[in-house]
Design a protein around this motif. Structure first.
Motif, PDB file in Angstrom:
ATOM      1  N   MET A  22      11.002  59.251  40.967  1.00 52.44           N
ATOM      2  CA  MET A  22      11.983  59.545  41.678  1.00 52.44           C
ATOM      3  C   MET A  22      12.550  57.554  41.327  1.00 52.44           C
ATOM      4  O   MET A  22      13.705  57.383  40.958  1.00 52.44           O
ATOM      5  CB  MET A  22      11.918  59.408  42.669  1.00 52.44           C
ATOM      6  N   ASP A  23      11.300  56.602  41.098  1.00 58.29           N
ATOM      7  CA  ASP A  23      11.714  55.287  41.144  1.00 58.29           C
ATOM      8  C   ASP A  23      11.939  54.850  40.390  1.00 58.29           C
ATOM      9  O   ASP A  23      12.753  53.940  39.779  1.00 58.29           O
ATOM     10  CB  ASP A  23       9.964  54.512  40.997  1.00 58.29           C
ATOM     11  N   LEU A  24      11.307  55.136  38.920  1.00 56.88           N
ATOM     12  CA  LEU A  24      11.877  55.133  37.648  1.00 56.88           C
ATOM     13  C   LEU A  24      13.961  56.102  37.115  1.00 56.88           C
ATOM     14  O   LEU A  24      14.076  55.184  36.636  1.00 56.88           O
ATOM     15  CB  LEU A  24      11.611  56.860  36.802  1.00 56.88           C
ATOM     16  N   PHE A  25      13.732  56.979  38.181  1.00 55.64           N
ATOM     17  CA  PHE A  25      15.373  57.257  38.047  1.00 55.64           C
ATOM     18  C   PHE A  25      15.950  56.248  38.774  1.00 55.64           C
ATOM     19  O   PHE A  25      17.544  56.479  38.978  1.00 55.64           O
ATOM     20  CB  PHE A  25      15.347  58.807  39.034  1.00 55.64           C
ATOM     21  N   LEU A  26      16.074  55.850  40.046  1.00 60.86           N
ATOM     22  CA  LEU A  26      16.588  55.031  40.702  1.00 60.86           C
ATOM     23  C   LEU A  26      16.613  53.909  40.203  1.00 60.86           C
ATOM     24  O   LEU A  26      17.696  53.022  40.168  1.00 60.86           O
ATOM     25  CB  LEU A  26      16.061  55.051  41.661  1.00 60.86           C
ATOM     26  N   GLY A  27      15.605  53.484  39.593  1.00 57.30           N
ATOM     27  CA  GLY A  27      15.055  51.382  38.922  1.00 57.30           C
ATOM     28  C   GLY A  27      14.371  51.200  39.647  1.00 57.30           C
ATOM     29  O   GLY A  27      14.248  49.733  39.066  1.00 57.30           O
ATOM     30  N   PRO A  74       8.739  64.601  28.203  1.00 53.11           N
ATOM     31  CA  PRO A  74       9.869  63.592  27.469  1.00 53.11           C
ATOM     32  C   PRO A  74      10.946  63.296  28.442  1.00 53.11           C
ATOM     33  O   PRO A  74      11.189  62.472  28.773  1.00 53.11           O
ATOM     34  CB  PRO A  74      10.415  65.703  27.236  1.00 53.11           C
ATOM     35  N   LEU A  75      10.561  63.368  29.812  1.00 53.36           N
ATOM     36  CA  LEU A  75      11.381  62.910  31.236  1.00 53.36           C
ATOM     37  C   LEU A  75      11.075  62.005  31.511  1.00 53.36           C
ATOM     38  O   LEU A  75      12.038  61.049  31.579  1.00 53.36           O
ATOM     39  CB  LEU A  75      11.251  64.199  32.439  1.00 53.36           C
ATOM     40  N   PHE A  76       9.769  61.590  30.700  1.00 54.39           N
ATOM     41  CA  PHE A  76       9.507  60.145  31.151  1.00 54.39           C
ATOM     42  C   PHE A  76       9.947  59.438  30.335  1.00 54.39           C
ATOM     43  O   PHE A  76      10.407  57.963  30.134  1.00 54.39           O
ATOM     44  CB  PHE A  76       7.426  60.075  30.740  1.00 54.39           C
ATOM     45  N   HIS A  77      10.255  59.631  28.368  1.00 53.02           N
ATOM     46  CA  HIS A  77      10.682  58.876  27.767  1.00 53.02           C
ATOM     47  C   HIS A  77      12.102  59.293  27.988  1.00 53.02           C
ATOM     48  O   HIS A  77      12.387  57.839  27.768  1.00 53.02           O
ATOM     49  CB  HIS A  77      10.442  59.501  26.341  1.00 53.02           C
ATOM     50  N   ILE A  78      12.599  59.662  28.742  1.00 53.62           N
ATOM     51  CA  ILE A  78      14.267  59.929  28.684  1.00 53.62           C
ATOM     52  C   ILE A  78      14.329  58.142  29.887  1.00 53.62           C
ATOM     53  O   ILE A  78      15.203  57.889  29.637  1.00 53.62           O
ATOM     54  CB  ILE A  78      14.916  60.993  29.004  1.00 53.62           C
ATOM     55  N   LEU A  79      13.566  58.164  30.644  1.00 54.83           N
ATOM     56  CA  LEU A  79      13.377  57.896  32.096  1.00 54.83           C
ATOM     57  C   LEU A  79      13.595  56.164  32.215  1.00 54.83           C
ATOM     58  O   LEU A  79      13.387  55.697  32.882  1.00 54.83           O
ATOM     59  CB  LEU A  79      13.275  57.956  33.338  1.00 54.83           C
ATOM     60  N   THR A  80      12.285  56.305  31.076  1.00 50.77           N
ATOM     61  CA  THR A  80      11.801  54.752  30.657  1.00 50.77           C
ATOM     62  C   THR A  80      12.790  53.714  29.961  1.00 50.77           C
ATOM     63  O   THR A  80      13.237  54.675  28.959  1.00 50.77           O
ATOM     64  CB  THR A  80      10.390  54.457  31.075  1.00 50.77           C
ATOM     65  N   GLY A  81      12.516  52.927  29.503  1.00 50.70           N
ATOM     66  CA  GLY A  81      13.223  51.569  28.971  1.00 50.70           C
ATOM     67  C   GLY A  81      14.592  51.971  28.085  1.00 50.70           C
ATOM     68  O   GLY A  81      15.533  52.647  29.275  1.00 50.70           O
ATOM     69  N   MET A 115      11.474  49.891  38.057  1.00 50.92           N
ATOM     70  CA  MET A 115      10.501  49.672  37.487  1.00 50.92           C
ATOM     71  C   MET A 115      10.476  48.404  36.859  1.00 50.92           C
ATOM     72  O   MET A 115      11.694  47.881  37.379  1.00 50.92           O
ATOM     73  CB  MET A 115      10.068  50.937  36.554  1.00 50.92           C
ATOM     74  N   GLY A 116       9.659  47.688  36.360  1.00 57.86           N
ATOM     75  CA  GLY A 116      10.325  46.199  35.429  1.00 57.86           C
ATOM     76  C   GLY A 116      10.622  46.860  33.797  1.00 57.86           C
ATOM     77  O   GLY A 116      10.494  48.352  33.594  1.00 57.86           O
ATOM     78  N   GLY A 117      11.598  46.375  33.837  1.00 57.33           N
ATOM     79  CA  GLY A 117      12.316  46.404  32.261  1.00 57.33           C
ATOM     80  C   GLY A 117      13.636  45.360  32.684  1.00 57.33           C
ATOM     81  O   GLY A 117      13.362  44.313  32.879  1.00 57.33           O
ATOM     82  N   SER A 118      14.167  45.545  31.678  1.00 55.10           N
ATOM     83  CA  SER A 118      15.561  44.672  30.928  1.00 55.10           C
ATOM     84  C   SER A 118      16.207  45.034  31.740  1.00 55.10           C
ATOM     85  O   SER A 118      16.018  45.755  32.524  1.00 55.10           O
ATOM     86  CB  SER A 118      16.069  45.051  29.963  1.00 55.10           C
ATOM     87  N   LEU A 119      17.033  43.962  32.006  1.00 52.38           N
ATOM     88  CA  LEU A 119      17.865  43.459  33.629  1.00 52.38           C
ATOM     89  C   LEU A 119      19.249  45.138  33.521  1.00 52.38           C
ATOM     90  O   LEU A 119      18.877  45.350  34.884  1.00 52.38           O
ATOM     91  CB  LEU A 119      19.181  42.426  32.591  1.00 52.38           C
ATOM     92  N   GLY A 120      19.652  45.650  32.397  1.00 53.83           N
ATOM     93  CA  GLY A 120      21.062  46.979  32.800  1.00 53.83           C
ATOM     94  C   GLY A 120      19.792  47.444  32.841  1.00 53.83           C
ATOM     95  O   GLY A 120      20.921  49.485  32.759  1.00 53.83           O
ATOM     96  N   GLU A 121      18.328  47.676  32.234  1.00 58.96           N
ATOM     97  CA  GLU A 121      18.344  49.860  31.631  1.00 58.96           C
ATOM     98  C   GLU A 121      17.448  50.437  32.507  1.00 58.96           C
ATOM     99  O   GLU A 121      17.072  51.701  32.772  1.00 58.96           O
ATOM    100  CB  GLU A 121      17.439  49.192  30.514  1.00 58.96           C
ATOM    101  N   ILE A 122      16.903  49.690  34.176  1.00 57.54           N
ATOM    102  CA  ILE A 122      16.255  49.528  35.221  1.00 57.54           C
ATOM    103  C   ILE A 122      16.206  51.569  35.417  1.00 57.54           C
ATOM    104  O   ILE A 122      15.871  52.526  36.022  1.00 57.54           O
ATOM    105  CB  ILE A 122      15.546  49.111  36.119  1.00 57.54           C
ATOM    106  N   SER A 123      17.445  51.830  35.967  1.00 54.38           N
ATOM    107  CA  SER A 123      18.323  53.010  37.008  1.00 54.38           C
ATOM    108  C   SER A 123      19.062  53.600  36.110  1.00 54.38           C
ATOM    109  O   SER A 123      19.968  53.681  35.698  1.00 54.38           O
ATOM    110  CB  SER A 123      19.090  52.472  37.956  1.00 54.38           C
ATOM    111  N   ALA A 124      18.260  54.568  35.480  1.00 55.66           N
ATOM    112  CA  ALA A 124      18.975  55.840  35.185  1.00 55.66           C
ATOM    113  C   ALA A 124      20.491  56.516  36.103  1.00 55.66           C
ATOM    114  O   ALA A 124      21.261  56.791  35.528  1.00 55.66           O
ATOM    115  CB  ALA A 124      18.221  57.454  34.380  1.00 55.66           C
ATOM    116  N   LEU A 125      20.314  56.740  37.571  1.00 52.14           N
ATOM    117  CA  LEU A 125      21.203  56.308  38.827  1.00 52.14           C
ATOM    118  C   LEU A 125      22.021  56.326  37.861  1.00 52.14           C
ATOM    119  O   LEU A 125      23.918  56.692  37.694  1.00 52.14           O
ATOM    120  CB  LEU A 125      20.944  57.148  39.448  1.00 52.14           C
TER     121      LEU A 125
END
Lengths: 443, 333
Positions: free
Chosen positions: B187-192, B249-256, B194-204
């Motif tokens: 859920m955190d990965l989906f909402l954003g 697979p879900l991890f791969h899609i939500l990260t990076g 997490m650490g990461g590049s500026l625009g990539e964090i939030s799948a939502l």
């Protein structure tokens, strides 16, 4: 579900401003200029001379050559001679000028309002009557109708498709014909069916003409062989190949004709003209013209005698505005911009569109961003960006290999291009050259 | 009545699309992701984006006016898009000078040296990003931790991205259950969060942008959906074969940068194929390369490299994949 064609297409704002305006009869002109070339093919040969008195409906120029059409007097009066008049093509071409005196019709024409339902003529008689009466395709292409009805040996038509699509924005002439002349139209369709010896006719109508769909559906209950097919609104559904795909899901092969898949397509106006020609002995001397535009004018539909100067139509709806103006003969997508309003209405004039101010101008052109929107909207599955580039570079063999001759010049690519590139300009040019090369190779 | 008319060939009307409007739509579609970034990273997200946008537009202006001496086209907003995308691809606590340099490479090398908008082979923002990644590996992979970094900028507390955590842990031979406990919840990965590049964090937020682009018909679904579907399939097979060694697979899609890349960069008009079928081949290529780089390559993330590699293949796809022409397959209904 509404049917439509699958590949490409666009949906420009419809702007059917004159849809609810009943067809008014326009006053006769003072002088009618009747061009000798109102159809695709060879111009007709004049058979009247200066000083002759002609009646309405009298043959004044005879078809000459295989693809040509007879031309009749649309007014009565004295022939002033053959004058060179700039027509809707933009070129000065010979026209028969008739000074209007009264409105005297040939006795052979049945001018009554009675519906002539019984079809007495045989198939071949119908076709020769249609030829005699100078009927041509009234959707804009003006191909002589009798030639289209004469199915070549070895081919067989099994369905007649009536084009009531009127997919061009602004135009409402066919819509009005369907609403006001429905009964005659249906008899006209049966006349065409008899000439083709087919037992099925489908009238394709876009869903933005709900009244016409409802009206013709109720009238057609009398004829089990005629059905109405409502279609999703999508341009260029009025294109023959697109309409065949939409109505009967057959795909005309590249380089082929509708008859190759057993279909013949005729426009609504043409079917009405066929009714008048065959059942009433009335030649094609008048037609319905929409006069419209997003300006101060009053958008209307008129029944106009062939040869009436377009300026008379424009005056009737309120004249031209002071600003920059473009006057288009036909619809905004495929119509021709006129150089002068003194050009006469011809058999192919479906509408007069007055575009003012910035609407009259093209968008500013910038660099292609390769968005591929032109590819996705092309109803023929071509790659307009590529054809445009190749045409600019005169790469004719490559253009031919990429099927430039399939282009139906609908203009969807230019319409869509976000960079404002007039793709069709160069494609049209390249297509013309490629077709010339192909013809010279055949010789 | 004789009056000079405007005469031009048909068509006489033009649609609502313009290059400027399309670019504006892309900018609007990026706003949700930017907003999430500002929420989690604060000041850094604002400053980095402004620096990137201003320097991209300035470089484009200077190059067009003084170097090429041609028409200045900054008003078409494409340089703004490049600037935003470049910012979206870097950590928020990166030095402003590095961002300016990245902008120079993106606009000067990747875009203008090819002839400007429409003529470039590679996505300018990605070229800028990859240049920075190679030249400044440390700064480019020190990600500020979300929330903790809201008010700090350059000296924010940094950490690894989930992808980085997993890559290191797998290399060290840690059991997969332990790895899962050391990364944020899905859920955190989906909402954003997490650490990461500026625009990539939030799948939502990225999906919101995707929906907007679809509604406005700026892009079609083909590239983004195919990339995600292919990645799910590929990583799903690996996961199915050995769930102790490969992430799900879900991890791969939500990260990076999968969603950022799939929605905003792989769909770049100029560098992606012209036909829908071509787009699908291109998207499959991006997905396969991304997974290969992620799973077997040295970098934890592979989307940027995958897109750039497929950019190079685009002309070839355009040459061989033509649209289905009307009347080619004759069917009788």
């Amino acid at each position: 579900m509404l049917r439509t064609f699958k590949l490409g297409g666009i949906h420009p704002p419809e702007n059917k401003l004159s849809a609810n305006k009943k067809v008014e009869t326009l006053a006769l002109p003072e002088i009618a200029y009747i061009p000798l070339a109102q159809h695709i093919g060879a111009p007709a040969t004049p058979i009247v001379v200066k000083g002759d008195f002609v009646k309405v409906g009298q043959l004044i120029a005879a078809a000459s050559g295989f693809v040509s059409a007879n031309i009749h007097a649309s007014v009565s009066g004295t022939v002033q001679g053959i004058e060179s008049i700039v027509d809707t093509s933009g070129y000065a071409r010979p026209s028969i000028a008739i000074k209007v005196e009264g409105d005297e019709w040939l006795d052979s024409i049945d001018c009554s309002n009675a519906l002539q339902e019984e079809i007495r003529l045989s198939a071949s008689e119908i076709i020769s009557r249609i030829a005699e009466m100078g009927v041509v395709g009234m959707g804009g292409a003006t191909f002589p109708t009798n030639i289209k009805l004469a199915v070549p040996t070895g081919k067989k038509a099994d369905v007649l498709i009536i084009n009531g699509v009127e997919c061009e924005p602004f135009l409402t002439a066919d819509d009005r014909v369907m609403l006001e002349r429905g009964e005659e139209l249906l008899v006209g369709i049966r006349v065409l069916m008899k000439s083709l010896n087919v037992s099925k006719a489908i009238i394709g109508i876009e869903n933005n003409k709900k009244e016409a769909i409802a009206h013709l559906s109720s009238l057609a209950k009398r004829y089990s062989e005629i059905s109405i097919q409502p279609l999703k609104v999508k341009y260029p559904q009025g294109g023959e190949k697109q309409l065949i795909k939409a109505t009967i899901n057959r795909e005309v092969p590249s380089g082929g004709l509708p008859i190759d898949v057993g279909a013949v397509v005729q426009n609504v106006g043409t079917a009405l003209a066929a009714y008048e020609a065959v059942q009433k002995s009335k030649p094609l001397i008048e037609r319905v013209v929409t006069v419209t535009g997003l300006t101060h004018i009053d958008p209307s539909n008129f029944r106009v005698r062939i040869g009436t100067p377009i300026s008379q139509l424009i005056e009737k709806v309120g004249g031209l505005p002071e600003c920059k103006v473009k006057v288009v003969s036909g619809g905004p997508m495929m119509g021709k911009a006129l150089s002068t309003a003194s050009s006469p209405v011809t058999k192919g004039t479906s509408g007069i569109l007055i575009m003012a101010d910035d609407l009259a101008l093209r968008p500013v052109k910038s660099e292609c961003i390769r968005c591929a929107k032109c590819v996705s909207v092309c109803p023929m599955g071509l790659q307009p960006f590529l054809l445009n580039k190749m045409s600019m570079r005169k790469m004719y063999p490559e253009l031919e290999a990429n099927r430039i001759t399939d282009c139906i010049e609908c203009g969807s690519c230019s319409y869509t291009c976000p960079a404002g590139i007039p793709l069709l300009d160069f494609i049209r040019n390249g297509k013309g050259n490629v077709m010339q090369i192909m013809r010279s190779r055949k010789k | 009545m004789e009056k000079q008319f405007i005469v031009a060939p048909s068509p006489h009307i033009h649609g609502e699309y313009s290059t400027q409007r399309i670019m504006l739509d892309v900018i609007i579609a990026m706003l949700p992701a930017w907003a999430v970034s500002i929420y989690f990273f604060g000041l850094g997200a604002v400053l980095t984006t402004l620096i990137a946008v201003v320097s991209c537009v300035t470089f484009e202006f200077l190059i067009q006016k003084y170097l090429i001496k041609g028409p200045v086209t900054i008003l078409n907003l494409s340089a703004v898009v490049t600037g935003m995308l470049l910012a979206f691809n870097v950590p928020t606590n990166i030095s402003p000078l590095i961002v300016v340099l990245g902008s120079l490479i993106a606009i000067g090398v990747a875009k203008m040296s090819f002839g400007g908008l429409g003529a470039n082979m590679f996505n300018p923002a990605l070229v800028g990003r990859v240049f920075l990644l190679i030249s400044f590996p440390v700064q480019m992979t020190s990600w500020p931790l979300p929330s903790l970094a809201r008010t700090e900028y350059l000296d924010a507390v940094t950490g690894a991205t989930p992808l980085g955590v997993v890559k290191e842990a797998l290399k060290a031979g840690k059991p997969i259950s332990e790895i899962y406990s050391s990364i944020p919840s899905y859920m955190d990965l989906f909402l954003g969060n997490m650490g990461g590049s500026l625009g990539e964090i939030s799948a939502l937020a990225l999906l919101l942008g995707f929906a907007y682009l679809l509604i406005r018909k700026v892009i079609t679904w083909h590239i983004p959906v195919t990339i995600v579907a292919t990645m799910i399939l590929f990583t799903g097979i690996l996961w199915g074969v050995n769930p102790q060694k490969y992430m799900d697979p879900l991890f791969h899609i939500l990260t990076g940068g999968v969603l950022l890349g799939a929605i905003f960069m792989a769909t770049d008009y100029v560098t992606s194929p012209m036909t829908l079928r071509g787009m699908i081949y291109y998207a499959v290529g991006i997905a396969l390369l991304t997974v290969i780089i992620r799973v077997w390559g040295a970098y934890p993330e592979g989307v940027s490299f995958a897109i750039l590699l497929m950019n190079a293949v685009t002309p070839l796809i355009n040459k061989y994949v033509k649209p289905n022409k009307f009347g080619e397959v004759v069917k009788h209904g």
